[in-house]
Write an enzyme that holds these catalytic residues in place. Sequence first.
Site, short mmCIF file in Angstrom:
data_model
loop_
_atom_site.label_atom_id
_atom_site.label_comp_id
_atom_site.label_asym_id
_atom_site.label_seq_id
_atom_site.Cartn_x
_atom_site.Cartn_y
_atom_site.Cartn_z
N ASP A 23 4.59 4.47 -7.06
CA ASP A 23 4.25 4.76 -5.65
C ASP A 23 4.58 6.19 -5.27
O ASP A 23 3.76 6.89 -4.65
CB ASP A 23 5.06 3.85 -4.71
N LEU A 74 0.82 -1.21 0.00
CA LEU A 74 0.00 0.00 0.00
C LEU A 74 0.86 1.27 0.00
O LEU A 74 0.38 2.35 0.35
CB LEU A 74 -0.96 0.00 1.19
O1 PMV Z 1 4.67 -4.21 -3.52
P1 PMV Z 1 4.10 -3.01 -4.19
O2 PMV Z 1 2.74 -2.66 -3.86
O3 PMV Z 1 4.99 -1.81 -4.15
O4 PMV Z 1 3.90 -3.40 -5.72
C1 PMV Z 1 4.91 -3.53 -6.60
C2 PMV Z 1 4.35 -3.44 -7.96
C3 PMV Z 1 5.19 -4.17 -8.96
O5 PMV Z 1 4.64 -3.90 -10.22
C4 PMV Z 1 5.16 -5.67 -8.72
C5 PMV Z 1 6.64 -3.71 -8.91
C6 PMV Z 1 6.88 -2.29 -9.37
O6 PMV Z 1 7.97 -1.76 -9.03
O7 PMV Z 1 6.05 -1.72 -10.07
#
Ligand code: PMV
Length: 321
Positions: free
Chosen positions: A152, A106
């Site tokens: 993110d 998240l």
């Molecule tokens: O673990 P999270 O929610 O940060 O998800 C990573 C998402 C991926 O596509 C698996 C990796 C990325 O860096 O985008």
Amino acid sequence: MQVIASAPGKAILFGEHAVVYGKPAIAMAIDRRAYVKVSKNPDKKIHVNIRDLNIRGYIDFQNNAIISDSPQKGILKYILNSLKKVHDGSGLNICIDVNIPIGGGLGSSAAVTVATIAAVSKYNNINLKEIEIAKYAHEVELEVQKSASPLDTTISTYGGLIYLEKDAKDIIQLEIDYNIPVVIGYTETRGDTGKLVAEVRKKKELYPKIIDPVIDSIESVVEEARNSILKNDKERIIELMNINHGLLDALGVNTKELSDMVYTARTAANCGSKITGAGGGGSIIAYCPYETEEVLSAIEEIENAININISKEGVKITVSN
Ligand code: PMV
């Protein structure tokens, strides 16, 4: 002077894993935020206290070191590297509340990083633009995790509902005038994003004829989902989310716990549900346009669940004397 900055976590609606290969993705900022309060510390040390995680420690800026007894002290690396971007090493008290389930995909580390960079830069009278905060925060994630997409840190900086274009060329806010009601179910077992990304890569290399089309299908799901979200076509969004889950399962990132939550949600109500984030533990997301409460309580019977909404607000800074 005291500065408080906050930044939201995120949930990926569509496109994780495929995004690693330059495919588009859709994610939302969530109404759970990390708060970072910065004030002067006369003893010249940089103290960090993450209250809700019970992590205390201090940062030895000169020696690039973290001093803490906490088993979860890994998160302090994000703070050390953030400080390196915008601080001179003088004494600070940094007090943090995370408010976002940790390690559940998240975006808690990105939210802490974005809020730390925002708070400490402001404290030092450096006025960073959002684009600079996002850039520094992505650099920090790369330094600490070795691999990270800008998803993110971008969404945590800007907030809202975003579509990340192919090859991360651009980030487009999807302007919608309705809420996307979502339930997140999360387990105590955490997925290791780096390890899962590496495992998918290995599968892709071993079975290119099988896995490449799966990645391409995820791309098509994302494109369809973008149109369906813009039209608020609930039934289609539900279906596309379920398809996306099946494709993630094919990539091998599902677990029994995640699967149980995904199907518990679908049994409780007419909703779409899938793994969100890296998988292998962590979280699922259920898009529940009709019966949010039913899905929430059904998942709560087997694991943890929270109801979240889109946060339109990205990083926010408040200064007080
Ligand atoms: O673990 P999270 O929610 O940060 O998800 C990573 C998402 C991926 O596509 C698996 C990796 C990325 O860096 O985008």
